[in-house]
Design a protein around this motif. Sequence first.
Motif, short mmCIF file in Angstrom:
data_model
loop_
_atom_site.label_atom_id
_atom_site.label_comp_id
_atom_site.label_asym_id
_atom_site.label_seq_id
_atom_site.Cartn_x
_atom_site.Cartn_y
_atom_site.Cartn_z
N GLU A 90 0.82 -1.21 0.00
CA GLU A 90 0.00 0.00 0.00
C GLU A 90 0.86 1.26 0.00
OE1 GLU A 90 -3.15 -0.03 2.92
OE2 GLU A 90 -3.35 -2.21 2.76
N ASP A 91 0.34 2.31 -0.64
CA ASP A 91 1.05 3.59 -0.72
C ASP A 91 0.22 4.78 -0.25
OD1 ASP A 91 3.43 2.53 -1.96
OD2 ASP A 91 2.26 2.32 -3.80
N VAL A 92 -1.06 4.56 0.00
CA VAL A 92 -1.99 5.64 0.30
C VAL A 92 -2.65 5.39 1.65
CG1 VAL A 92 -4.12 6.75 -0.48
CG2 VAL A 92 -2.41 6.04 -2.14
N CYS A 93 -2.81 6.45 2.43
CA CYS A 93 -3.48 6.37 3.72
C CYS A 93 -4.95 6.01 3.50
CB CYS A 93 -3.37 7.72 4.44
SG CYS A 93 -4.29 7.83 6.00
N TRP A 94 -5.38 4.96 4.16
CA TRP A 94 -6.76 4.52 3.97
C TRP A 94 -7.77 5.47 4.60
CZ3 TRP A 94 -10.76 2.49 7.11
CH2 TRP A 94 -10.47 2.42 8.47
N ILE A 95 -7.32 6.36 5.47
CA ILE A 95 -8.23 7.28 6.15
C ILE A 95 -8.42 8.57 5.35
CG2 ILE A 95 -8.58 8.65 8.26
CD1 ILE A 95 -6.99 6.41 9.74
N CYS A 96 -7.31 9.18 4.91
CA CYS A 96 -7.43 10.48 4.23
C CYS A 96 -7.26 10.38 2.71
CB CYS A 96 -6.42 11.47 4.80
SG CYS A 96 -4.70 11.15 4.32
N GLY A 97 -6.72 9.27 2.22
CA GLY A 97 -6.56 9.09 0.78
C GLY A 97 -5.32 9.74 0.20
N GLN A 98 -4.45 10.29 1.04
CA GLN A 98 -3.23 10.96 0.58
C GLN A 98 -2.05 9.97 0.60
OE1 GLN A 98 -3.12 14.22 -0.57
NE2 GLN A 98 -5.33 13.94 -0.39
N PRO A 99 -1.03 10.21 -0.24
CA PRO A 99 0.15 9.34 -0.24
C PRO A 99 0.86 9.35 1.11
CG PRO A 99 0.21 10.88 -2.10
CD PRO A 99 -0.93 11.28 -1.23
N VAL A 100 1.48 8.25 1.46
CA VAL A 100 2.23 8.12 2.71
C VAL A 100 3.71 8.04 2.36
CG1 VAL A 100 2.65 6.71 4.75
CG2 VAL A 100 0.33 6.92 3.85
N ASP A 101 4.51 8.91 2.95
CA ASP A 101 5.97 8.89 2.73
C ASP A 101 6.57 7.85 3.67
OD1 ASP A 101 8.68 9.29 2.50
OD2 ASP A 101 8.58 11.47 2.70
N LYS A 102 6.91 6.71 3.11
CA LYS A 102 7.41 5.59 3.91
C LYS A 102 8.84 5.80 4.40
CE LYS A 102 4.53 2.55 1.21
NZ LYS A 102 4.52 1.43 0.28
N SER A 103 9.50 6.87 3.93
CA SER A 103 10.87 7.13 4.37
C SER A 103 10.92 7.95 5.66
CB SER A 103 11.65 7.85 3.27
OG SER A 103 11.14 9.16 3.07
N LEU A 104 9.78 8.48 6.09
CA LEU A 104 9.76 9.26 7.33
C LEU A 104 10.02 8.37 8.53
CD1 LEU A 104 6.66 11.57 6.74
CD2 LEU A 104 9.06 12.23 6.74
N PRO A 105 10.77 8.87 9.51
CA PRO A 105 11.04 8.07 10.71
C PRO A 105 9.79 7.96 11.59
CG PRO A 105 11.98 10.26 10.94
CD PRO A 105 11.45 10.16 9.54
N PRO A 106 9.72 6.92 12.41
CA PRO A 106 8.57 6.76 13.31
C PRO A 106 8.41 7.97 14.24
CG PRO A 106 9.94 4.80 13.32
CD PRO A 106 10.69 5.85 12.54
N GLY A 107 7.16 8.26 14.56
CA GLY A 107 6.88 9.34 15.50
C GLY A 107 6.51 10.66 14.86
#
Length: 98
Positions: free
Chosen positions: A24-41
């Motif tokens: 998956e690449d898109v947030c299921w809640i808002c429908g916007q792309p998710v940057d998987k390179s961002l650190p946790p938190g």
Amino acid sequence: MATNPRVRNGSARRRLRARVLAEEDVCWICGQPVDKSLPPGMPGSPEVDEVVPVSRGGSPYDRDNCRLAHRICNQRRGNRTSTLVPATACFCPTTVEW
């Protein structure tokens, strides 16, 4: 003492998390792309969210119940069973550039 069901079987949860991030690449809640390179938190960082929250009987190991979400969207949704969250819920930066 209550234990978190997500860590009860850490190996299964890590495998499921890796699968969700790969598929998956898109947030299921808002429908916007998710940057998987961002650190946790960080607000826009990727998280695996349960469609039916664990606190309401959902499984943290069932692939059909787990979807990709931004951390902020997941937090604002809380343990509600719908995606109805305030319109301002998604802060969602799509890159790590400041």
